[in-house]
Design a protein around this motif. Structure first.
Motif, mmCIF file in Angstrom:
data_model
loop_
_atom_site.group_PDB
_atom_site.id
_atom_site.type_symbol
_atom_site.label_atom_id
_atom_site.label_comp_id
_atom_site.label_asym_id
_atom_site.label_seq_id
_atom_site.Cartn_x
_atom_site.Cartn_y
_atom_site.Cartn_z
ATOM 1 N N UNK A 287 2.278 31.672 -82.880
ATOM 2 C CA UNK A 287 1.649 31.571 -84.232
ATOM 3 C C UNK A 287 0.125 30.808 -84.868
ATOM 4 N N UNK A 288 0.418 29.877 -84.424
ATOM 5 C CA UNK A 288 -1.210 29.468 -84.528
ATOM 6 C C UNK A 288 -2.365 29.824 -84.083
ATOM 7 N N UNK A 289 -1.871 29.976 -82.420
ATOM 8 C CA UNK A 289 -3.368 30.645 -81.206
ATOM 9 C C UNK A 289 -3.388 31.895 -82.104
ATOM 10 N N UNK B 289 -6.768 31.676 -84.790
ATOM 11 C CA UNK B 289 -7.917 31.218 -83.291
ATOM 12 C C UNK B 289 -8.428 32.300 -82.241
ATOM 13 N N UNK B 290 -7.459 32.998 -81.414
ATOM 14 C CA UNK B 290 -8.413 33.549 -80.410
ATOM 15 C C UNK B 290 -8.492 34.794 -81.194
ATOM 16 N N UNK C 244 -16.501 27.498 -81.355
ATOM 17 C CA UNK C 244 -15.477 26.515 -80.735
ATOM 18 C C UNK C 244 -14.004 27.348 -81.003
ATOM 19 N N UNK C 245 -13.606 28.206 -81.544
ATOM 20 C CA UNK C 245 -12.985 29.085 -81.492
ATOM 21 C C UNK C 245 -12.047 29.507 -79.587
ATOM 22 N N UNK C 246 -13.370 29.134 -78.710
ATOM 23 C CA UNK C 246 -12.442 30.092 -77.363
ATOM 24 C C UNK C 246 -12.684 28.660 -77.105
ATOM 25 N N UNK C 247 -12.698 27.489 -77.644
ATOM 26 C CA UNK C 247 -12.927 26.719 -76.403
ATOM 27 C C UNK C 247 -11.241 26.419 -77.225
#
Length: 632
Positions: free
Chosen positions: A49-51, A54-55, A69-72
């Protein structure tokens, strides 16, 4: 994908709350209920759910060829998920999303100045028609020339001039000064101001975005979005830094074959605090200025002003009020009768000297209006009137000499005294006898001395006056102020030459003027500062506009610029120091992915809260006693 992005963004806070609940349920299942499988399932669901949000942000950035930063974080979370570190992946995504939420809320607070200004913008007005009837209309429906009625406690909806009534106006939204100002027929008023008492009718000159208030909101919004040199450098640095962290993470895995270590490097290397540190300081500093009647046109203006070491000022309208007033009267006869006669003559003239005399007579409660002969103007000398044996002369000394007026030694001394003080002298003779010697001058701003001293105390090295006035008048003003250099009898182009000369000497120059006659110098200086209520020329030419025309505002602007730049440097130090400490902690084995993300998010909040201190920075308190001690 676009619809999903929109939905995720809209509900991101709810998703963050759901992840927090799932993590709590997992901990409860594991440590209290001893249900290991249920605990693992809760963490897996929380991780997925959290990923997702961000992804999605990382993918959007990649579409724009940006390694974010989101990619890292996404790579780190997927890596943790693959190796079965579900707790780490769930905690990292939660901390990252929760950090974004706190960042959003605190940034909104730093922009509260603009929001409060926007909320104060008037939306309706009481339009007065030709029959004197009023109708409530939308402000946007008003046109130039319309008459609007403003009642006690009401908000002035337009820029304009009062054509009927008097009252006290609270112009805090425009000037930052909460003390009400008395205004009457012919005086200018500004949209957003409040009438503390009195009913007035205003003739509209500007509406909506064209008003001073509208321009203030527009300027502050643009300024807060503009970047300082530090912010631009950090943005450029981040475009290379983030890919570098990704490469370092890959190299760490290639060399050590330690996958958990590699993904931890990605988390710890996130430059979140570094990226946000400079912009948030810029927003907070400019917001504080706007709240106090200081409009700074972006990070460049703030940065340049903080480095200013030479302040150049015009005299008239800047160091002085720009309004002529009587400074002294030498009378040779019946004072009341003479003043009544002089005021009656000057009422026929619109010359500033004459208007100052009329106001002085009114302040002295002299209301008598003697009968006058027809008056003729003598160019460059004054006014002459004669009827039968009665002859009156009002003007300068040349007029008196041309008409053979006798001037005694005592009267000559009075004239010289006024001239030595830098006053313009108005003489009145009846017949061949001099009756009045009146000194008229532009008055020094009451806070000029304290304000200039406060600027020097804050680090300013040199203060220079450039003026078109005569040397005596200029020196008279300079002697009462902490001014280092005086250059008088200058044309506008001469002032520009001096500004360039100071710059060639290596000085960083700020020029303070009224934004009209001084516009060439305002544009030439490293920083142009317009003192006035936001005239069109000042808004276009100046880098900083002091809507509240005062030296305490100028001193506050200078101190605020220095503090904003210092605050930006502090935030950069905090951000870089945090990354260094995290990497050191990783090397010695006390920092892991979850704890690293926690410290990373804390560092973001620290730089935001550090910047928010600028919002509460209060204006410089001018102390006349301290100034006198310093001068002595």
């Amino acid at each position: 994908m676009t619809k999903l992005n929109i939905w995720i963004t809209k509900h991101q806070n709810k998703i963050t709350a759901a992840i927090a609940i799932l993590i709590a349920l997992s901990l409860l299942s594991d440590f209290v209920l001893k249900m290991g499988t249920a605990a693992t399932v809760f963490m897996i669901v929380a991780s997925i759910l959290g990923a997702i949000p961000v992804a999605l942000h990382a993918f959007s950035a990649l579409q724009n060829k940006v390694i974010s930063i989101e990619l890292l974080v996404t790579i780190a979370v997927i890596g943790a998920f693959i190796i079965g570190e579900y707790e780490e992946s769930a905690v990292v995504t939660f901390l990252f999303l929760f950090g974004n939420y706190l960042e959003q809320k605190t940034l909104e607070k730093t922009r509260s100045s603009v929001k409060s200004l926007t909320k104060m913008a008037p939306t309706t007005a009481e339009l007065v028609d030709e029959d004197g009837k009023t109708e409530t209309v939308d402000v946007d429906d008003l046109d130039e020339g319309d008459h609007v009625l403003v009642k006690p406690g009401g908000q002035i909806p337009v820029d304009g001039k009062i054509i009927d009534g008097t009252g006290y106006m609270n112009e805090a939204s425009i000037t930052g000064e909460s003390t009400p100002v008395k205004k009457g027929i012919g005086d200018k008023v500004f949209a957003g101001s409040l009438t503390d008492n009195g009913t007035i009718t205003v003739e509209t000159t500007s509406v909506g975005e064209d008003t001073t208030f509208g321009k203030i909101i527009e300027l502050v919004e643009e300024a807060q979005d503009s970047q300082s040199p530090a912010a631009r450098f950090i943005d450029k640095f981040a475009t290379y830094y983030t890919p570098a962290v990704l490469i370092i993470g890959i190299l760490v895995w290639a060399i050590t074959r330690d996958f958990p270590l590699a993904i931890t490097v990605l988390v710890l290397g996130c430059p979140g605090a570094l990226v946000i540190g400079a912009p948030v300081s810029n927003v907070a500093g400019i917001g504080n200025g706007a709240k106090n009647g200081i409009l700074m046109k972006g990070g460049n203006a703030v940065n340049s002003f903080s480095h200013v070491d030479t302040l150049v000022l015009d005299k008239t309208g800047t160091l002085t009020t720009g309004k002529m007033s009587v400074t002294d009267v030498d009378n040779f006869g019946d004072k009341t009768e003479n003043l009544a006669l002089l005021a009656a003559v000057e009422k026929t003239s619109d010359h500033p000297l004459g208007q100052a005399v009329v106001k002085y007579a009114a302040d002295q409660s002299i209301t008598e209006t003697p009968e006058l002969p027809e008056l003729d103007t003598v160019k460059g000398q004054g006014l002459v009137g004669q009827k039968d044996d009665f002859k009156i002369l009002v003007g300068n000394e040349r007029l008196m000499k041309a008409n053979d007026v006798k001037i005694s030694a005592e009267q000559k001394e009075a004239i010289n005294s006024r001239m030595n003080d830098g006053d313009s002298v108005v003489l009145m003779a009846v017949g061949q006898e001099l009756k009045l010697v009146v000194g008229v001058n532009d008055q020094l701003r009451p806070d000029a001395r304290e304000g200039l001293q406060a600027l020097k105390d804050a680090g300013l090295k040199r203060i220079v006056m450039l003026t078109g006035d005569n040397k005596v008048a200029a020196q008279r003003v300079a002697d009462r102020l902490p001014i280092d250099e005086v250059h008088a009898e200058l044309l506008p182009e001469d002032k520009v030459t001096f500004v360039k000369k100071f710059q060639e000497q290596g000085s960083t120059v700020a020029f303070v003027g009224d934004g009209i006659n001084d516009s060439p110098s305002l544009a030439t200086a490293d920083i142009g500062i317009g003192m006035g209520t936001g005239t069109d020329v000042a808004i276009e030419t100046a880098d900083i506009i002091l809507v509240k025309s005062s030296f305490d505002a100028l001193a506050h602007a200078y101190v605020l610029a220095k503090k904003t730049v210092a605050n930006t440097k502090e935030n950069i130090f905090i951000a870089v120091g945090t990354v260094a400490l995290l990497l050191l902690g990783l090397i010695v084995g006390v920092i892991h992915m979850g704890s690293g993300m926690f410290v990373h998010e804390i560092s973001i909040l620290v730089v935001i809260f550090n910047a928010m201190r600028l919002i509460k920075n209060k204006p410089v308190k001018l102390d006349s006693n301290q100034v006198l001690k310093t001068a002595n």
